[in-house]
Write a protein that holds these residues in place. Structure first.
Motif, PDB file in Angstrom:
ATOM      1  N   THR A  79    -103.656  26.741 -18.094  1.00 63.15           N
ATOM      2  CA  THR A  79    -104.671  27.789 -18.200  1.00 63.15           C
ATOM      3  C   THR A  79    -105.825  27.304 -19.062  1.00 63.15           C
ATOM      4  OG1 THR A  79    -104.989  30.157 -18.579  1.00 63.15           O
ATOM      5  CG2 THR A  79    -103.641  28.968 -20.201  1.00 63.15           C
ATOM      6  N   SER A  80    -106.772  28.178 -19.311  1.00 63.66           N
ATOM      7  CA  SER A  80    -107.907  27.859 -20.179  1.00 63.66           C
ATOM      8  C   SER A  80    -108.288  29.113 -20.954  1.00 63.66           C
ATOM      9  CB  SER A  80    -109.109  27.390 -19.344  1.00 63.66           C
ATOM     10  OG  SER A  80    -109.632  28.482 -18.588  1.00 63.66           O
TER      11      SER A  80
ATOM     12  N   ALA B  96    -112.009  29.619 -35.571  1.00 63.32           N
ATOM     13  CA  ALA B  96    -112.455  29.786 -36.958  1.00 63.32           C
ATOM     14  C   ALA B  96    -111.543  30.759 -37.690  1.00 63.32           C
ATOM     15  CB  ALA B  96    -113.889  30.288 -36.994  1.00 63.32           C
ATOM     16  N   ALA B  97    -110.986  31.721 -36.956  1.00 62.30           N
ATOM     17  CA  ALA B  97    -110.090  32.686 -37.574  1.00 62.30           C
ATOM     18  C   ALA B  97    -108.743  32.060 -37.935  1.00 62.30           C
ATOM     19  CB  ALA B  97    -109.866  33.867 -36.632  1.00 62.30           C
ATOM     20  N   ARG B  98    -108.416  30.964 -37.293  1.00 52.38           N
ATOM     21  CA  ARG B  98    -107.159  30.258 -37.573  1.00 52.38           C
ATOM     22  C   ARG B  98    -107.479  28.773 -37.713  1.00 52.38           C
ATOM     23  NH1 ARG B  98    -101.341  30.979 -34.750  1.00 52.38           N
ATOM     24  NH2 ARG B  98    -100.313  29.546 -36.136  1.00 52.38           N
ATOM     25  N   PRO B  99    -107.951  28.364 -38.876  1.00 48.60           N
ATOM     26  CA  PRO B  99    -108.451  26.993 -39.050  1.00 48.60           C
ATOM     27  C   PRO B  99    -107.419  25.885 -38.873  1.00 48.60           C
ATOM     28  CG  PRO B  99    -108.437  28.185 -41.133  1.00 48.60           C
ATOM     29  CD  PRO B  99    -108.062  29.164 -40.068  1.00 48.60           C
ATOM     30  N   ALA B 100    -106.132  26.211 -38.835  1.00 46.17           N
ATOM     31  CA  ALA B 100    -105.114  25.176 -38.663  1.00 46.17           C
ATOM     32  C   ALA B 100    -105.124  24.599 -37.245  1.00 46.17           C
ATOM     33  CB  ALA B 100    -103.740  25.739 -38.983  1.00 46.17           C
ATOM     34  N   VAL B 101    -105.823  25.262 -36.309  1.00 39.86           N
ATOM     35  CA  VAL B 101    -105.879  24.805 -34.924  1.00 39.86           C
ATOM     36  C   VAL B 101    -107.347  24.584 -34.556  1.00 39.86           C
ATOM     37  CG1 VAL B 101    -105.346  25.408 -32.536  1.00 39.86           C
ATOM     38  CG2 VAL B 101    -103.813  26.126 -34.355  1.00 39.86           C
TER      39      VAL B 101
ATOM     40  N   LEU C  90    -106.605  23.593 -29.230  1.00 39.90           N
ATOM     41  CA  LEU C  90    -106.335  24.795 -28.454  1.00 39.90           C
ATOM     42  C   LEU C  90    -106.602  24.548 -26.969  1.00 39.90           C
ATOM     43  CD1 LEU C  90    -105.482  27.720 -28.304  1.00 39.90           C
ATOM     44  CD2 LEU C  90    -107.829  28.371 -28.894  1.00 39.90           C
ATOM     45  N   ARG C  91    -107.718  23.896 -26.652  1.00 42.68           N
ATOM     46  CA  ARG C  91    -108.014  23.566 -25.240  1.00 42.68           C
ATOM     47  C   ARG C  91    -106.900  22.712 -24.634  1.00 42.68           C
ATOM     48  NH1 ARG C  91    -113.048  22.288 -27.345  1.00 42.68           N
ATOM     49  NH2 ARG C  91    -114.556  23.919 -26.973  1.00 42.68           N
ATOM     50  N   ARG C  92    -106.455  21.728 -25.364  1.00 46.27           N
ATOM     51  CA  ARG C  92    -105.400  20.824 -24.890  1.00 46.27           C
ATOM     52  C   ARG C  92    -104.091  21.589 -24.660  1.00 46.27           C
ATOM     53  NH1 ARG C  92    -106.610  17.030 -28.132  1.00 46.27           N
ATOM     54  NH2 ARG C  92    -105.328  17.738 -29.854  1.00 46.27           N
TER      55      ARG C  92
END
Length: 92
Positions: free
Chosen positions: A33-34, A14-19, A24-26
């Motif tokens: 990693t996770s 939410a702090a970086r709506p472009a991602v 991010l998980r992918r």
């Protein structure tokens, strides 16, 4: 105040709506990693640093890192390091 454990994946994305959370998980999976692994590594490092000062109790570290109970923190810390939190305090 230590707050390494207070942010969840949805807060971060939410702090970086472009991602998106899924993107991010992918990307993290592609790096092997996770989010949970990174958060645990951060919590471990912050806990070790705080305990090594000798000025913060195990209970305080547990609370500040967002654990519900000191016993839950103790189990997680032992899983992360193979040792009890007390072993990282000066004079232990």
């Amino acid at each position: 105040m230590i707050r390494a454990g207070s942010a969840g994946l949805s807060t971060i994305t939410a702090a970086r709506p472009a991602v998106s959370a899924q993107t991010l998980r992918r990307r993290l999976a592609a790096e092997g990693t996770s989010f949970q692994q990174i958060r645990d590594q951060l919590r471990r490092d912050v806990a070790i640093a705080a305990l090594a000062t000798g000025t913060v109790s195990i209970e305080d570290v547990s609370q500040q890192l967002g654990f519900s109970e000191p016993s839950v923190f103790h189990r997680a810390f032992k899983r992360w390091t193979g040792s009890a939190p007390r072993s990282y305090q000066p004079g232990a």
